[in-house]
Design a protein around this motif. Structure first.
Motif, PDB file in Angstrom:
ATOM      1  N   SER A 132       0.828  -1.211   0.000  1.00 50.97           N
ATOM      2  CA  SER A 132       0.000   0.000   0.000  1.00 50.97           C
ATOM      3  C   SER A 132       0.864   1.262   0.000  1.00 50.97           C
ATOM      4  O   SER A 132       2.005   1.265   0.464  1.00 50.97           O
ATOM      5  CB  SER A 132      -0.914   0.008   1.224  1.00 50.97           C
ATOM      6  OG  SER A 132      -0.135   0.078   2.408  1.00 50.97           O
ATOM      7  N   GLU A 133       0.287   2.350  -0.521  1.00 51.66           N
ATOM      8  CA  GLU A 133       0.939   3.661  -0.523  1.00 51.66           C
ATOM      9  C   GLU A 133      -0.002   4.762  -0.044  1.00 51.66           C
ATOM     10  O   GLU A 133       0.415   5.900   0.110  1.00 51.66           O
ATOM     11  CB  GLU A 133       1.425   3.999  -1.938  1.00 51.66           C
ATOM     12  CG  GLU A 133       2.493   3.056  -2.464  1.00 51.66           C
ATOM     13  CD  GLU A 133       2.922   3.430  -3.874  1.00 51.66           C
ATOM     14  OE1 GLU A 133       2.304   4.359  -4.452  1.00 51.66           O
ATOM     15  OE2 GLU A 133       3.867   2.799  -4.387  1.00 51.66           O
ATOM     16  N   SER A 138      -4.701  11.662  -0.668  1.00 52.11           N
ATOM     17  CA  SER A 138      -4.711  11.642   0.791  1.00 52.11           C
ATOM     18  C   SER A 138      -3.303  11.904   1.323  1.00 52.11           C
ATOM     19  O   SER A 138      -2.309  11.763   0.615  1.00 52.11           O
ATOM     20  CB  SER A 138      -5.217  10.291   1.305  1.00 52.11           C
ATOM     21  OG  SER A 138      -4.355   9.250   0.893  1.00 52.11           O
ATOM     22  N   LYS A 139      -3.228  12.276   2.579  1.00 49.28           N
ATOM     23  CA  LYS A 139      -1.947  12.546   3.217  1.00 49.28           C
ATOM     24  C   LYS A 139      -1.192  11.236   3.417  1.00 49.28           C
ATOM     25  O   LYS A 139      -1.733  10.257   3.928  1.00 49.28           O
ATOM     26  CB  LYS A 139      -2.178  13.235   4.562  1.00 49.28           C
ATOM     27  CG  LYS A 139      -0.888  13.654   5.250  1.00 49.28           C
ATOM     28  CD  LYS A 139      -1.192  14.354   6.563  1.00 49.28           C
ATOM     29  CE  LYS A 139       0.107  14.762   7.254  1.00 49.28           C
ATOM     30  NZ  LYS A 139      -0.150  15.453   8.552  1.00 49.28           N
ATOM     31  N   ALA A 144      -2.691   6.335   6.382  1.00 48.37           N
ATOM     32  CA  ALA A 144      -3.228   6.224   5.024  1.00 48.37           C
ATOM     33  C   ALA A 144      -3.012   4.819   4.473  1.00 48.37           C
ATOM     34  O   ALA A 144      -3.893   4.259   3.792  1.00 48.37           O
ATOM     35  CB  ALA A 144      -2.562   7.262   4.115  1.00 48.37           C
ATOM     36  N   ARG A 145      -1.879   4.221   4.774  1.00 45.48           N
ATOM     37  CA  ARG A 145      -1.607   2.861   4.303  1.00 45.48           C
ATOM     38  C   ARG A 145      -2.503   1.845   5.011  1.00 45.48           C
ATOM     39  O   ARG A 145      -2.965   0.867   4.398  1.00 45.48           O
ATOM     40  CB  ARG A 145      -0.133   2.523   4.517  1.00 45.48           C
ATOM     41  CG  ARG A 145       0.804   3.452   3.757  1.00 45.48           C
ATOM     42  CD  ARG A 145       2.254   3.116   3.960  1.00 45.48           C
ATOM     43  NE  ARG A 145       2.635   1.890   3.260  1.00 45.48           N
ATOM     44  CZ  ARG A 145       3.895   1.569   2.982  1.00 45.48           C
ATOM     45  NH1 ARG A 145       4.890   2.381   3.319  1.00 45.48           N
ATOM     46  NH2 ARG A 145       4.175   0.429   2.367  1.00 45.48           N
ATOM     47  N   ILE A 146      -2.755   2.060   6.294  1.00 48.86           N
ATOM     48  CA  ILE A 146      -3.659   1.163   7.027  1.00 48.86           C
ATOM     49  C   ILE A 146      -5.070   1.260   6.470  1.00 48.86           C
ATOM     50  O   ILE A 146      -5.767   0.242   6.304  1.00 48.86           O
ATOM     51  CB  ILE A 146      -3.635   1.494   8.534  1.00 48.86           C
ATOM     52  CG1 ILE A 146      -2.273   1.130   9.132  1.00 48.86           C
ATOM     53  CG2 ILE A 146      -4.743   0.749   9.264  1.00 48.86           C
ATOM     54  CD1 ILE A 146      -2.132   1.494  10.599  1.00 48.86           C
TER      55      ILE A 146
END
Length: 462
Positions: A132-133, A138-139, A144-146
């Protein structure tokens, strides 16, 4: 009367606490061993603490947990078998009172629960979290990755549940089955794990015969072969002319090997491997006969908490030990066969150079193989110990034709693999004994008609 009730409640409480402590200690040992194994193969990274380092560390802990659960699944059936024999041999011994049916059933239920948790939650989370990135716009950061990871898990869960719902509706279209389609906990998860177990059993069926054959090659590479019918000096000289590095490795190994290792260890190891493989095929063949004449030979689950009442081995402890050895042998062979297949060669780990994505794939594969090991051992008749907990609730275990076909395929494929392996090995040894392998060396590409020195050191004529 009240004092008796209090005493019984206290005994139950202490028994539960004791079981929790034993389970925790066993899992702690497996977790430490698993962590050492993964860190041995994991690619080393710098000590800089950044976002990716945190993600890698979380994925590492989840993979370690999964590998520990896989180890628990491997030791589950052997531990149960040996516990049953110990309780039969020492029924009144005070020091083994902690070893009881409640503990054994608890271990089976925990392994089943954690296997589902790792397979359907932890490993998908580790993979999506690693890849994930954060959503576009989004910030960036861990949160954000979670968030992206949980969204991907939710979509994956919807996809899997939809596939299971459609498959179940197509296979069983009666009223009772249609009502159970809306029962997530009692229907979906056991049915889904049953399908995964069947896939794991088929994967074991594919990998184990390949691994049993491959084990002979691996042991032949690790051990020094006998020097009978072989001139070592001439062989070293030929290899020196063709391959400098290969000559140096062979020379070192042969010079350092003792006479016992050269002439006894190799034949003994090969005979042990041959005996283990042959014995496995014989036991499967006998199980096929039992399946045809006795319906009690079918694998089934058991809810009886009475461990240590009767021996499930005809020859007692000796047969129980033999069954345990064969289970470990089949598990090692299945792992060797798994990494020997071309489809899964890309998952082969390398020391200090394995990415986390590859480690996740390895942990999932080993979890599937190890979770199916107790089912395969009981299905093939390696042991008569009934499956406990959710392992005995798989729907396909009650299908006679699936169980019989599984046994037949294992016996036939393993036998053919052994025949192919040994006929080629015997052919190579005969060529060496007759000296025809030297003829093949003289015609190899490394010795063309270019005026180079031949194996005997003379100039070749053009």
């Amino acid at each position: 009367m009240e004092e008796d009730d209090v005493t019984i409640r206290e005994q139950n409480f202490h028994s539960q606490v004791r079981e929790y402590i034993i389970c925790f200690l066993l899992f702690a040992v497996l977790y430490i061993v698993s962590y050492c194994i993964i860190t041995r193969y994991k690619r080393k990274s710098d000590d800089h603490e950044d976002e990716d380092a945190v993600v890698n560390r979380i994925s590492l802990y989840l993979c370690t947990f999964t590998l520990a659960v896989s180890g628990g699944a491997v030791f589950l059936l052997p531990f149960s078998i040996i516990s049953n024999e110990i309780l039969l041999s020492f029924p009144k011994n005070y020091y083994i009172q902690w070893l009881n049916g409640s503990l054994i059933h608890g271990l089976w239920n925990l392994v089943s629960l954690f296997s589902n948790l790792c397979l359907f939650v932890l490993m998908p989370f580790a993979y999506f979290f690693l890849e994930s990135e954060g959503f576009a716009g989004s910030k960036k950061g861990i949160k954000a990755r979670i968030l992206e990871t949980f969204v991907m898990l939710f979509l994956l869960a919807l996809l899997i549940l939809g596939i299971v719902w459609v498959a179940s509706a197509l296979i069983d279209n009666d009223a009772g089955s249609m009502e159970s389609l809306y029962d997530l906990w009692e229907f979906y998860l056991p049915y889904l794990y049953s399908c995964i177990s069947l896939m794991g059993g088929l994967l074991l069926l594919m990998c184990t015969p390949v691994g049993l054959s491959r084990m002979f090659t691996i042991m032949g590479q690790l051990l020094v072969k006998p020097t009978i019918l072989e001139d070592l000096d001439e062989q070293i000289y030929c290899i020196h002319l063709q391959e400098e590095a290969l000559q140096r490795r062979l020379n070192e190994r042969r010079k350092k090997a003792s006479g016992w290792e050269k002439n006894l260890l190799y034949p003994i190891v090969m005979l042990i491997l041959l005996a283990g493989t042959t014995l496995s095929v014989i036991m499967v063949a006998l199980n096929i006969l039992y399946l045809l004449v006795d319906e009690t030979a079918m694998p089934k689950g058991s809810t009886d908490r009475g461990i240590g009442n009767t021996s499930l081995s005809t020859f007692g402890v000796a047969q129980a030990v033999l069954e345990i050895i064969l289970m470990f042998y089949l598990m090692v062979s299945s792992v060797v066969g798994f990494y020997s297949l071309r489809v899964f060669e890309g998952l082969t780990p390398s020391k200090d150079d394995t990415t986390m994505t590859t480690i996740i794939g390895c942990c999932v594969s080993i979890l599937v193989l190890s979770s199916a090991l107790p089912v395969m051992s009981r299905t093939l008749g390696i042991t008569r110990f009934d499956l406990l907990g959710d392992f005995g609730r798989f729907n396909w275990l009650g299908n006679f034709y699936i169980v019989l076909s599984y046994n037949l395929l294992f016996a036939v494929v393993t036998t053919l693999s052994l025949i192919r392996k040994f006929t080629s090995a015997v052919r190579e040894e005969l060529l060496k004994a007759l000296g025809l392998d030297k003829l093949q060396l003289s015609n190899s590409p490394s010795d063309p008609e270019s005026g180079k020195l031949s194996a005997n050191g003379h100039q070749k004529t053009l």
